[in-house]
Design an enzyme around this catalytic site. Sequence first.
Site, short mmCIF file in Angstrom:
data_model
loop_
_atom_site.label_atom_id
_atom_site.label_comp_id
_atom_site.label_asym_id
_atom_site.label_seq_id
_atom_site.Cartn_x
_atom_site.Cartn_y
_atom_site.Cartn_z
N SER A 1 0.86 -1.19 0.00
CA SER A 1 0.00 0.00 0.00
C SER A 1 0.88 1.23 0.00
O SER A 1 2.01 1.20 0.54
CB SER A 1 -0.91 0.02 1.22
OG SER A 1 -1.58 1.28 1.33
N TYR B 1 -1.64 -0.65 10.31
CA TYR B 1 -1.72 -0.84 8.86
C TYR B 1 -0.48 -0.31 8.16
O TYR B 1 0.11 -1.01 7.33
CB TYR B 1 -2.98 -0.16 8.32
CG TYR B 1 -3.20 -0.39 6.85
CD1 TYR B 1 -3.55 -1.66 6.38
CD2 TYR B 1 -3.07 0.63 5.92
CE1 TYR B 1 -3.76 -1.90 5.02
CE2 TYR B 1 -3.27 0.41 4.56
CZ TYR B 1 -3.62 -0.85 4.12
OH TYR B 1 -3.81 -1.08 2.78
#
Length: 257
Positions: free
Chosen positions: A139, A152
């Site tokens: 990501s 995350y």
Amino acid sequence: MSRLVYITGASSGIGQALALQYARAGWCLALVARRTAELQSWAEAQGLKPAQYAIYGADVCDIASITAAGRACIAAQGLPDVVIANAGISVGIDSAIFEDLAVMQRVYATNNLGLAATFQPFIAAMRTRGSGRLVGVASVAGIRGLPGHAAYCSSKAAVISYCESLRGECRPFGVQVVTIAPGYIDTPLTRENRYSMPFLMQPEDFAARAYATIEAGTSFRVIPWQMGWVARLLRLLPNALFDRLLAGRPRKHRQGE
């Protein structure tokens, strides 16, 4: 013969879009998800022929489960040409709250150990064959830490570093490792975000660009490219300026919020 792609997290979002992209390109599919009934319904709705795909039920958080799925794929369909470790979760945490440590543990178990366990059954066989592509879905959030996103962001930073290490280990054997860092994609994972999402992409547009990246064997790519430039700029900002820019930004929902 048709080439074979193995995709985790194939029941929704990016994984489902990638599965459809590969199916339309004529590939055979090995699709992995916990929700196998939903995945079966989707495959039938797309008109996929039974000979074109197989579904494997597995939980990437469970090392025994996900490695067993990989071995089952090899036994039933043969060694894939491409393995895409796509399954992942995103949830906000507050490290001051004891219960959120368990949430962080689950994020790492899914996004990091789950990714490594997805690849594990295929690595030795691909090295022996002298070909194959292992694709880690990271990501753009892994490039710099965002407040409220500690689990995350750090997990996706680890995906980037892990794939970079694995790339060096596999290159001498003819096996390529591709890292894809999505920006904001319109999926169930992002729809509850309470902050702006610049350059938001539709899953099918992302899948088309990801497919081209994987086919080219590109080692690392941010999709869309605009988010790549944003990430580079953020990486270059001094910490003091970066912190001021992020001050007051809405945070990711914590579990249960």
